[in-house]
Design a protein around this motif. Structure first.
Motif, PDB file in Angstrom:
ATOM      1  N   GLU A  61       0.117   9.156  -5.495  1.00 10.13           N
ATOM      2  CA  GLU A  61      -0.031  10.444  -4.800  1.00 10.13           C
ATOM      3  C   GLU A  61       1.166  11.378  -4.990  1.00 10.13           C
ATOM      4  OE1 GLU A  61      -2.617  11.547  -2.881  1.00 10.13           O
ATOM      5  OE2 GLU A  61      -3.854   9.768  -3.243  1.00 10.13           O
ATOM      6  N   ALA A 115       4.939   8.265   2.380  1.00  6.19           N
ATOM      7  CA  ALA A 115       3.938   7.240   2.060  1.00  6.19           C
ATOM      8  C   ALA A 115       4.023   6.071   3.033  1.00  6.19           C
ATOM      9  CB  ALA A 115       4.144   6.750   0.625  1.00  6.19           C
ATOM     10  N   GLY A 122      -5.747   6.268  -3.733  1.00  5.49           N
ATOM     11  CA  GLY A 122      -5.105   6.568  -2.457  1.00  5.49           C
ATOM     12  C   GLY A 122      -6.082   6.495  -1.298  1.00  5.49           C
ATOM     13  N   GLY A 143      -5.199  11.043   1.241  1.00  6.85           N
ATOM     14  CA  GLY A 143      -5.132  10.777  -0.184  1.00  6.85           C
ATOM     15  C   GLY A 143      -6.003  11.738  -0.978  1.00  6.85           C
ATOM     16  N   SER A 179       1.160   4.772   5.615  1.00  7.42           N
ATOM     17  CA  SER A 179       0.717   3.381   5.643  1.00  7.42           C
ATOM     18  C   SER A 179       0.727   2.818   7.061  1.00  7.42           C
ATOM     19  CB  SER A 179       1.610   2.539   4.727  1.00  7.42           C
ATOM     20  OG  SER A 179       1.106   1.236   4.558  1.00  7.42           O
ATOM     21  N   CYS A 188       0.827  -1.211   0.000  1.00  6.13           N
ATOM     22  CA  CYS A 188       0.000   0.000   0.000  1.00  6.13           C
ATOM     23  C   CYS A 188       0.861   1.261   0.000  1.00  6.13           C
ATOM     24  CB  CYS A 188      -0.939  -0.007   1.213  1.00  6.13           C
ATOM     25  SG  CYS A 188      -2.286  -1.195   1.092  1.00  6.13           S
ATOM     26  N   PHE A 245       0.596   3.945  -2.827  1.00  5.22           N
ATOM     27  CA  PHE A 245       0.195   5.291  -2.429  1.00  5.22           C
ATOM     28  C   PHE A 245       1.211   6.315  -2.936  1.00  5.22           C
ATOM     29  CE2 PHE A 245      -0.189   8.831   0.626  1.00  5.22           C
ATOM     30  CZ  PHE A 245      -1.551   9.051   0.571  1.00  5.22           C
TER      31      PHE A 245
END
Length: 228
Positions: free
Chosen positions: A154, A167, A189, A184, A171, A146, A150
């Motif tokens: 992003e 990021a 996101g 996000g 997470s 993730c 992300f």
């Protein structure tokens, strides 16, 4: 049940585990690199090789299984996520969007998580410990997966995501259900935040069960009288 003592099964266990690691390494290089490092042909060949190993592992396990056709019904999901969709779609249509290219390459990661359970089963025979370590490993993979996804979607649109560590921190905070000061701005996101929160909520009961089980074992051992 599958006869795991067969040499071919043990060999494929190792190959599945190594392939799972390879999938994570390659997707990390592609998503975290600012420039293109890996060629399209290399990615396609590697993807096909990894999926071939996954398929070989599935059919060998089916062959040695005592369940017969029930094995296919019980493990159909493993078969479906072992198919090299990227190569199939690429052959049928060479014009793929980058998002589709990345998405198809992420499918083997789900199959790769199965490789984690293999090494865990070697580590312990305790069902509770096995469950705990397996889920802990899966949560780690989810956090890492993730975080790179992300960062990929992003970084740029989201001014708060300046580098990968932003990021990764996002997470970690979301999987603990504490929440992060980074939000996000893309649909993907925002969806990843939901996945992380759900994973965290499932993890804590398992962690509690693991601690309680070990506490009860220690207590029984302390209460059991020793005979000289």
């Amino acid at each position: 049940m599958v006869q795991n003592d067969k040499p071919i099964v043990k060999f494929l266990n190792i190959m599945v585990l190594l392939s799972s690691i390879l999938v994570l390494v390659i997707i990390s290089i592609e998503l975290l690199s600012a420039t293109t490092i890996l060629s399209e042909r290399f990615i396609l060949n590697t993807h096909l090789m990894v999926c071939t190993i996954f398929l070989a592992d599935f059919f060998v396990r089916w062959y040695f299984s005592q369940e017969g056709w029930h094995f296919l019904g019980h493990h159909i999901f493993l078969l479906l996520i072992s198919i090299p969709y990227l190569n199939i779609v690429y052959i049928s249509s060479a014009h793929l969007s980058h998002a589709t290219w990345v998405l198809l390459r992420l499918i083997p990661i789900a199959r790769g998580i199965y490789g984690i359970s293999i090494i865990v089963s070697w580590m312990t025979r305790s069902k509770v410990t096995n469950l705990f370590v397996t889920y802990l490993s899966i949560v780690f993979v989810i956090i890492y997966f993730c975080s790179i996804m992300f960062y990929f979607v992003e970084h740029g649109p989201n001014p708060m995501v300046k580098d990968y560590w932003d990021a990764f921190n996002w997470s970690l905070m979301n999987v603990t259900t504490v929440g992060s000061n980074i939000f996000g701005v893309t649909k993907l996101g925002q969806s990843l935040a939901v996945i992380l929160a759900a994973s965290g909520m499932v993890f804590f009961p398992i962690f509690t069960a693991f601690v309680v089980d070990n506490f009860q074992k220690k207590r029984k051992e302390a209460e059991t009288p020793t005979h000289n």
